[in-house]
Design a protein around this motif. Sequence first.
Motif, PDB file in Angstrom:
ATOM      1  N   ILE A 139       1.040  -1.109   0.161  1.00 30.20           N
ATOM      2  CA  ILE A 139      -0.035   0.245  -0.219  1.00 30.20           C
ATOM      3  C   ILE A 139       0.881   1.437  -0.141  1.00 30.20           C
ATOM      4  O   ILE A 139       1.856   1.310   0.884  1.00 30.20           O
ATOM      5  CB  ILE A 139      -0.919   0.254   1.069  1.00 30.20           C
ATOM      6  CG1 ILE A 139      -1.960  -1.392   1.491  1.00 30.20           C
ATOM      7  CG2 ILE A 139      -1.996   1.250   1.227  1.00 30.20           C
ATOM      8  CD1 ILE A 139      -2.651  -1.525   0.078  1.00 30.20           C
ATOM      9  N   HIS A 140       0.710   2.085  -0.945  1.00 28.19           N
ATOM     10  CA  HIS A 140       1.383   3.274  -0.997  1.00 28.19           C
ATOM     11  C   HIS A 140       0.811   4.723  -0.797  1.00 28.19           C
ATOM     12  O   HIS A 140      -0.301   4.869  -0.838  1.00 28.19           O
ATOM     13  CB  HIS A 140       2.262   3.337  -2.595  1.00 28.19           C
ATOM     14  CG  HIS A 140       2.652   2.177  -3.109  1.00 28.19           C
ATOM     15  ND1 HIS A 140       1.910   1.126  -3.639  1.00 28.19           N
ATOM     16  CD2 HIS A 140       4.044   1.681  -3.097  1.00 28.19           C
ATOM     17  CE1 HIS A 140       2.740   0.128  -4.242  1.00 28.19           C
ATOM     18  NE2 HIS A 140       4.165   0.418  -3.778  1.00 28.19           N
ATOM     19  N   PHE A 141       1.764   5.591  -0.197  1.00 26.63           N
ATOM     20  CA  PHE A 141       1.107   6.691   0.207  1.00 26.63           C
ATOM     21  C   PHE A 141       1.590   7.764  -0.898  1.00 26.63           C
ATOM     22  O   PHE A 141       2.656   7.923  -1.459  1.00 26.63           O
ATOM     23  CB  PHE A 141       1.772   7.246   1.475  1.00 26.63           C
ATOM     24  CG  PHE A 141       1.567   6.544   2.761  1.00 26.63           C
ATOM     25  CD1 PHE A 141       0.258   6.397   3.109  1.00 26.63           C
ATOM     26  CD2 PHE A 141       2.678   5.759   3.175  1.00 26.63           C
ATOM     27  CE1 PHE A 141       0.235   5.431   4.216  1.00 26.63           C
ATOM     28  CE2 PHE A 141       2.355   4.986   4.378  1.00 26.63           C
ATOM     29  CZ  PHE A 141       0.961   4.725   4.727  1.00 26.63           C
ATOM     30  N   PRO A 142       0.394   8.254  -1.451  1.00 26.25           N
ATOM     31  CA  PRO A 142       0.611   9.039  -2.804  1.00 26.25           C
ATOM     32  C   PRO A 142       1.229  10.494  -2.649  1.00 26.25           C
ATOM     33  O   PRO A 142       1.080  10.806  -1.450  1.00 26.25           O
ATOM     34  CB  PRO A 142      -0.865   9.429  -3.663  1.00 26.25           C
ATOM     35  CG  PRO A 142      -1.789   9.126  -2.230  1.00 26.25           C
ATOM     36  CD  PRO A 142      -1.042   8.348  -1.288  1.00 26.25           C
ATOM     37  N   TYR A 143       1.920  10.950  -3.437  1.00 25.31           N
ATOM     38  CA  TYR A 143       2.635  12.439  -3.515  1.00 25.31           C
ATOM     39  C   TYR A 143       1.281  13.296  -4.492  1.00 25.31           C
ATOM     40  O   TYR A 143       0.985  12.759  -5.482  1.00 25.31           O
ATOM     41  CB  TYR A 143       4.021  12.596  -3.860  1.00 25.31           C
ATOM     42  CG  TYR A 143       4.572  11.767  -2.869  1.00 25.31           C
ATOM     43  CD1 TYR A 143       5.221  12.442  -1.875  1.00 25.31           C
ATOM     44  CD2 TYR A 143       5.023  10.694  -3.546  1.00 25.31           C
ATOM     45  CE1 TYR A 143       5.991  11.706  -0.980  1.00 25.31           C
ATOM     46  CE2 TYR A 143       5.884   9.810  -2.567  1.00 25.31           C
ATOM     47  CZ  TYR A 143       6.726  10.392  -1.316  1.00 25.31           C
ATOM     48  OH  TYR A 143       7.409   9.716  -0.588  1.00 25.31           O
ATOM     49  N   PRO A 144       1.122  14.453  -4.225  1.00 30.41           N
ATOM     50  CA  PRO A 144       0.643  15.312  -5.037  1.00 30.41           C
ATOM     51  C   PRO A 144       1.160  15.344  -6.479  1.00 30.41           C
ATOM     52  O   PRO A 144       2.278  15.523  -6.532  1.00 30.41           O
ATOM     53  CB  PRO A 144       0.622  16.704  -4.590  1.00 30.41           C
ATOM     54  CG  PRO A 144       0.687  16.576  -3.002  1.00 30.41           C
ATOM     55  CD  PRO A 144       1.597  15.361  -3.044  1.00 30.41           C
ATOM     56  N   GLN A 145       0.158  14.972  -7.461  1.00 33.88           N
ATOM     57  CA  GLN A 145       1.009  14.810  -8.838  1.00 33.88           C
ATOM     58  C   GLN A 145      -0.035  15.233  -9.809  1.00 33.88           C
ATOM     59  O   GLN A 145      -1.162  15.326  -9.732  1.00 33.88           O
ATOM     60  CB  GLN A 145       1.195  13.434  -9.182  1.00 33.88           C
ATOM     61  CG  GLN A 145       0.200  12.427  -8.944  1.00 33.88           C
ATOM     62  CD  GLN A 145       0.365  11.023  -8.934  1.00 33.88           C
ATOM     63  OE1 GLN A 145       1.926  10.642  -9.392  1.00 33.88           O
ATOM     64  NE2 GLN A 145      -0.065   9.932  -9.088  1.00 33.88           N
ATOM     65  N   VAL A 146       0.491  15.776 -11.102  1.00 28.76           N
ATOM     66  CA  VAL A 146      -0.412  16.193 -12.166  1.00 28.76           C
ATOM     67  C   VAL A 146       0.045  15.296 -13.442  1.00 28.76           C
ATOM     68  O   VAL A 146       1.214  15.274 -13.646  1.00 28.76           O
ATOM     69  CB  VAL A 146      -0.216  17.792 -12.303  1.00 28.76           C
ATOM     70  CG1 VAL A 146      -1.112  18.273 -13.546  1.00 28.76           C
ATOM     71  CG2 VAL A 146      -0.788  18.439 -11.020  1.00 28.76           C
ATOM     72  N   ASP A 147      -0.853  14.753 -14.439  1.00 32.38           N
ATOM     73  CA  ASP A 147      -0.489  14.131 -15.316  1.00 32.38           C
ATOM     74  C   ASP A 147      -0.702  15.131 -16.476  1.00 32.38           C
ATOM     75  O   ASP A 147      -1.717  15.847 -16.702  1.00 32.38           O
ATOM     76  CB  ASP A 147      -1.405  12.923 -15.676  1.00 32.38           C
ATOM     77  CG  ASP A 147      -1.347  11.672 -14.672  1.00 32.38           C
ATOM     78  OD1 ASP A 147      -0.120  11.798 -14.258  1.00 32.38           O
ATOM     79  OD2 ASP A 147      -2.123  10.982 -14.539  1.00 32.38           O
ATOM     80  N   VAL A 148       0.396  15.260 -17.236  1.00 25.26           N
ATOM     81  CA  VAL A 148       0.557  16.252 -18.425  1.00 25.26           C
ATOM     82  C   VAL A 148       0.687  15.475 -19.594  1.00 25.26           C
ATOM     83  O   VAL A 148       1.526  14.611 -19.914  1.00 25.26           O
ATOM     84  CB  VAL A 148       1.843  17.271 -18.420  1.00 25.26           C
ATOM     85  CG1 VAL A 148       1.849  18.161 -19.324  1.00 25.26           C
ATOM     86  CG2 VAL A 148       1.726  17.860 -17.152  1.00 25.26           C
ATOM     87  N   HIS A 149      -0.252  15.700 -20.573  1.00 22.06           N
ATOM     88  CA  HIS A 149      -0.388  15.045 -22.095  1.00 22.06           C
ATOM     89  C   HIS A 149      -0.267  15.949 -23.005  1.00 22.06           C
ATOM     90  O   HIS A 149      -0.562  17.054 -23.188  1.00 22.06           O
ATOM     91  CB  HIS A 149      -1.809  14.586 -22.448  1.00 22.06           C
ATOM     92  CG  HIS A 149      -2.289  13.552 -21.110  1.00 22.06           C
ATOM     93  ND1 HIS A 149      -1.874  11.949 -21.303  1.00 22.06           N
ATOM     94  CD2 HIS A 149      -3.004  13.568 -20.157  1.00 22.06           C
ATOM     95  CE1 HIS A 149      -2.478  11.320 -20.135  1.00 22.06           C
ATOM     96  NE2 HIS A 149      -2.974  12.419 -19.568  1.00 22.06           N
ATOM     97  N   ILE A 150       0.834  15.738 -23.670  1.00 26.45           N
ATOM     98  CA  ILE A 150       1.580  16.556 -24.937  1.00 26.45           C
ATOM     99  C   ILE A 150       0.755  15.974 -26.263  1.00 26.45           C
ATOM    100  O   ILE A 150       1.279  14.803 -26.567  1.00 26.45           O
ATOM    101  CB  ILE A 150       2.873  16.749 -24.904  1.00 26.45           C
ATOM    102  CG1 ILE A 150       3.349  17.331 -23.600  1.00 26.45           C
ATOM    103  CG2 ILE A 150       3.416  17.471 -26.027  1.00 26.45           C
ATOM    104  CD1 ILE A 150       4.817  17.365 -23.343  1.00 26.45           C
ATOM    105  N   ASN A 151       0.126  16.628 -26.937  1.00 25.57           N
ATOM    106  CA  ASN A 151      -0.253  16.230 -28.319  1.00 25.57           C
ATOM    107  C   ASN A 151       0.745  16.744 -29.364  1.00 25.57           C
ATOM    108  O   ASN A 151       1.342  17.750 -29.477  1.00 25.57           O
ATOM    109  CB  ASN A 151      -1.515  16.718 -28.687  1.00 25.57           C
ATOM    110  CG  ASN A 151      -2.762  16.556 -27.755  1.00 25.57           C
ATOM    111  OD1 ASN A 151      -2.823  15.405 -27.315  1.00 25.57           O
ATOM    112  ND2 ASN A 151      -3.594  17.409 -27.457  1.00 25.57           N
ATOM    113  N   SER A 152       1.374  15.603 -30.183  1.00 25.22           N
ATOM    114  CA  SER A 152       2.207  15.825 -31.235  1.00 25.22           C
ATOM    115  C   SER A 152       1.732  16.552 -32.443  1.00 25.22           C
ATOM    116  O   SER A 152       0.577  16.392 -32.804  1.00 25.22           O
ATOM    117  CB  SER A 152       2.884  14.554 -31.586  1.00 25.22           C
ATOM    118  OG  SER A 152       1.939  13.696 -31.986  1.00 25.22           O
TER     119      SER A 152
END
Length: 353
Positions: A340-353
């Motif tokens: 069981i992992h404790f998450p860190y604040p994160q943001v997923d960034v998607h780059i369109n080519s």
Amino acid sequence: MFMISDKLLLLQSDATTANELVDRFRYLDVGDLMTSLSSQLISLGLRIVAAILVFYIGKFIINKFYNVVRAIMVAKGFDRSLTSFLLSFIRITLLFLLVITVIGVLGIETSSFIAIFASAGVAIGMALSGTLQNFAGGVLILLLKPYKVGDYIEFGEFKGTVKEIQIFNTVINTYNNDRIVIPNGGLSTSSLKNFTAEPYHRVEWRVGITYGDDVEVARKVALDILAADERVVHTDADVHEAEQPQQTEERHQQEEKPAPWWQRVFHWQRRRVEQWNEQQEAKLEALVPKPNYKPVVAVESLDESQVTLIVRAWTEIGNYWNVLYDVNEKIYKQFPQHGIHFPYPQVDVHINS
């Protein structure tokens, strides 16, 4: 004519008064004057010495009486809140009577002084209406008992253990050993939280786990941590078993006391009243929602970066902080061991080519 004659008479009387004064000073005996002054000074000095002796002797007697009353209250098991309030009131009252006595020994008329003090008391009472409100609040606190000495309360931004309930103020000590004095007026008219009014208190932990982790595994680990802690209440039966011996002991004490003769004569009527009281208490208890003392682990919310689990358990109020901190540490150590992992604040960034 009448006006002129009146003025002549006044002038003659003034002249006679002046002549009498001159004759008095001419035949004044300096020795008698010094004797009179010395006797008055000696009398005044004796009164001052007597007043000082009365003050210190009275203060000594007040302290002895205060200690005796306090010892009696402690020996008889008086409520600590009531004890501190009454002792403070007794000391102030006796000191006021001592001051009145000392003023009387000095030769000042006490009746006029009391009248002046009463008038001043009315004026001061109007000016210090808040102080009188605090006194009334202290009386209400002792009568209604929203808290007592030794309880842990929260009032506004202040949290601490009640150390004293005085005439005008309540003194609390924080966990940092800060001494905070709160006026009784606000405590008697505002909302406050009493943490120690009930024997058991619920402890809550909010734990964030990563999306994709198994919630059932996290729930099992948390429940195992709580099950291994003896200070945590595991079932409702644990609470009832802890309360039952105390109730049984109180019932035995009541049965051991012999009933008065009038109760034995009207035993059947007293029994009917007791049965009716028991029925009413049972109805009231049925209306009060009963807490579930079993430990619970549930998904509280699905947040942006984590799944928030809420862990709830019950423990005795004296074990609250130790259970809170110990379970915090065990969760931090054991959750990663089971994947069981404790998450860190994160943001997923998607780059369109």
